[in-house]
Structures are given as C-alpha cells and as structure tokens.
Scaffold this motif. Structure first.
Motif, PDB file in Angstrom:
ATOM      1  N   ALA A  31      22.889  40.776  36.925  1.00  0.00           N
ATOM      2  CA  ALA A  31      23.738  40.389  38.063  1.00  0.00           C
ATOM      3  C   ALA A  31      24.842  39.437  37.608  1.00  0.00           C
ATOM      4  N   ALA A  32      24.484  38.471  36.768  1.00  0.00           N
ATOM      5  CA  ALA A  32      25.486  37.518  36.273  1.00  0.00           C
ATOM      6  C   ALA A  32      26.530  38.224  35.407  1.00  0.00           C
ATOM      7  N   LEU A  33      26.091  39.135  34.557  1.00  0.00           N
ATOM      8  CA  LEU A  33      27.044  39.877  33.720  1.00  0.00           C
ATOM      9  C   LEU A  33      27.962  40.752  34.564  1.00  0.00           C
ATOM     10  N   THR A  34      27.421  41.339  35.611  1.00  0.00           N
ATOM     11  CA  THR A  34      28.243  42.141  36.515  1.00  0.00           C
ATOM     12  C   THR A  34      29.333  41.274  37.151  1.00  0.00           C
ATOM     13  N   LEU A  35      28.944  40.083  37.591  1.00  0.00           N
ATOM     14  CA  LEU A  35      29.927  39.165  38.174  1.00  0.00           C
ATOM     15  C   LEU A  35      30.975  38.751  37.143  1.00  0.00           C
ATOM     16  N   ALA A  36      30.545  38.535  35.895  1.00  0.00           N
ATOM     17  CA  ALA A  36      31.489  38.144  34.842  1.00  0.00           C
ATOM     18  C   ALA A  36      32.480  39.263  34.544  1.00  0.00           C
ATOM     19  N   VAL A  37      31.990  40.485  34.454  1.00  0.00           N
ATOM     20  CA  VAL A  37      32.875  41.629  34.190  1.00  0.00           C
ATOM     21  C   VAL A  37      33.872  41.796  35.339  1.00  0.00           C
ATOM     22  N   ARG A  38      33.380  41.700  36.563  1.00  0.00           N
ATOM     23  CA  ARG A  38      34.270  41.833  37.721  1.00  0.00           C
ATOM     24  C   ARG A  38      35.304  40.704  37.757  1.00  0.00           C
ATOM     25  N   ALA A  39      34.878  39.489  37.439  1.00  0.00           N
ATOM     26  CA  ALA A  39      35.805  38.357  37.445  1.00  0.00           C
ATOM     27  C   ALA A  39      36.888  38.540  36.382  1.00  0.00           C
ATOM     28  N   HIS A  40      36.488  38.989  35.189  1.00  0.00           N
ATOM     29  CA  HIS A  40      37.471  39.236  34.123  1.00  0.00           C
ATOM     30  C   HIS A  40      38.436  40.352  34.522  1.00  0.00           C
ATOM     31  N   ALA A  41      37.910  41.413  35.119  1.00  0.00           N
ATOM     32  CA  ALA A  41      38.768  42.526  35.538  1.00  0.00           C
ATOM     33  C   ALA A  41      39.753  42.073  36.613  1.00  0.00           C
ATOM     34  N   HIS A  42      39.274  41.302  37.564  1.00  0.00           N
ATOM     35  CA  HIS A  42      40.141  40.805  38.635  1.00  0.00           C
ATOM     36  C   HIS A  42      41.234  39.900  38.069  1.00  0.00           C
ATOM     37  N   ARG A  43      40.845  38.999  37.175  1.00  0.00           N
ATOM     38  CA  ARG A  43      41.818  38.095  36.549  1.00  0.00           C
ATOM     39  C   ARG A  43      42.834  38.888  35.729  1.00  0.00           C
ATOM     40  N   GLY A  44      42.355  39.896  34.979  1.00  0.00           N
ATOM     41  CA  GLY A  44      43.259  40.727  34.189  1.00  0.00           C
ATOM     42  C   GLY A  44      44.259  41.469  35.061  1.00  0.00           C
ATOM     43  N   ALA A  45      43.786  41.998  36.199  1.00  0.00           N
ATOM     44  CA  ALA A  45      44.686  42.699  37.118  1.00  0.00           C
ATOM     45  C   ALA A  45      45.739  41.749  37.679  1.00  0.00           C
ATOM     46  N   LEU A  46      45.322  40.531  38.017  1.00  0.00           N
ATOM     47  CA  LEU A  46      46.284  39.552  38.533  1.00  0.00           C
ATOM     48  C   LEU A  46      47.308  39.161  37.472  1.00  0.00           C
ATOM     49  N   LEU A  47      46.854  38.986  36.233  1.00  0.00           N
ATOM     50  CA  LEU A  47      47.790  38.637  35.155  1.00  0.00           C
ATOM     51  C   LEU A  47      48.769  39.777  34.890  1.00  0.00           C
ATOM     52  N   ARG A  48      48.276  41.029  34.911  1.00  0.00           N
ATOM     53  CA  ARG A  48      49.187  42.173  34.727  1.00  0.00           C
ATOM     54  C   ARG A  48      50.212  42.224  35.849  1.00  0.00           C
ATOM     55  N   ARG A  49      49.761  42.003  37.071  1.00  0.00           N
ATOM     56  CA  ARG A  49      50.674  42.025  38.214  1.00  0.00           C
ATOM     57  C   ARG A  49      51.708  40.908  38.104  1.00  0.00           C
TER      58      ARG A  49
END
Length: 160
Positions: free
Chosen positions: A133-151
């Motif tokens: 569960a923690a790793l899932t949250l970490a992957v999602r957080a990294h993906a969300h942050r990456g999408a925001l940085l790309r935007r």
C-alpha cells in the motif's frame, strides 16, 4: 488578435491560492496526528514499563517505532497548523515515510516472530500488505508530481 490573459508569476499564483484545507485533507491530517500521538504514547508506555534491562535490538526497535509515530504526529500537526494544501513534493515525502516505516516494521516484527518461533506467515502477509500500500502511494505520488512538472515545463516553455 486573441485576448491574452496576463501571465502570472509563480509568487502571484501562489498568493491567489486559497490557503485552506479540504474537509478530506483535514480529516486525514487529524488522523495522522491522533494516530501518531497515540502510537507514541503507547510505544513509550510499553517501552517504559518493560521489566529489567532490555536487549540492544529491542531498545532500537522501540526507538524506531517511537520515531515513526513522532514523524506522523509532526506531519499531521504541521499540516493542520499551516492549513495549506498538500503539494506534490509533500505527497512524495509522506509516501516514502510510509514505505520506510512499513518496511522497517515488517522486518522487525518478522525478526521477532522468527526468534520466538511463532511463525512468519501472518507477520509477513500483514506487513507486505502495508508495504505494498505504501509503495502504491509512493508510485502514485511520483507520477502525479512528474505530470505536474511536465505540465509546468509545457506552460513555461522550458525544455527538459
């Protein structure tokens, strides 16, 4: 000619954001604060009430559990005190705190279970569920942050 809106600086944009927390975020912050505080009190009371001198590894385990609980207490308190939305970087940090805490806890509980001969199945299954569960949250957080940085790079015209 199209009407162009004036470009806002990062500071101006941040000043326009409403510095309040959503109900859901406040509930999560209170839950982190209360759970962390309760865990800190429980672990400290258990640690202090143990009879006789404890082995070094047990002292380290109690210390780590107390530190993890204090980290969640501080995190929840900080979020409530500052009343700001949780930004992408903070989500990444919180997710990695959860990964570290769940992994360390799983390892310690499994080690204790192995030493006592009480069986590893249950501690490993429960621990691995928390780690996953923690790793899932970490992957999602990294993906969300990456999408925001790309935007952000798209909007500002920066190149990678």
């Amino acid at each position: 000619m199209m009407n162009e809106e004036p470009r806002l600086s990062a500071r101006e944009l941040m000043e326009r954001l409403d510095p309040s927390l959503s109900r859901r975020t406040r509930v999560r912050a209170v839950a982190a604060l209360v759970a962390g505080l309760a865990g800190t009190v429980f672990i400290a009371a258990l640690w202090g009430s143990e009879p006789g001198p404890l082995p070094g590894r047990t002292q380290v385990a109690f210390g780590l559990f107390t530190a993890f609980c204090l980290a969640w207490t501080c995190y929840g308190g900080w979020l409530l005190k500052h009343r700001v939305p949780l930004f992408a970087t903070e989500r990444v940090i919180a997710a990695w705190v959860a990964v570290a805490a769940s992994t360390t806890t799983t390892a310690l509980v499994a080690t204790i279970a192995a030493q006592r001969g009480t069986g590893l199945a249950l501690p490993l299954v429960v621990g691995l569920v928390f780690v996953a569960a923690a790793l899932t949250l970490a992957v999602r957080a990294h993906a969300h942050r990456g999408a925001l940085l790309r935007r952000m790079r798209e909007l500002t015209g920066e190149k990678e």
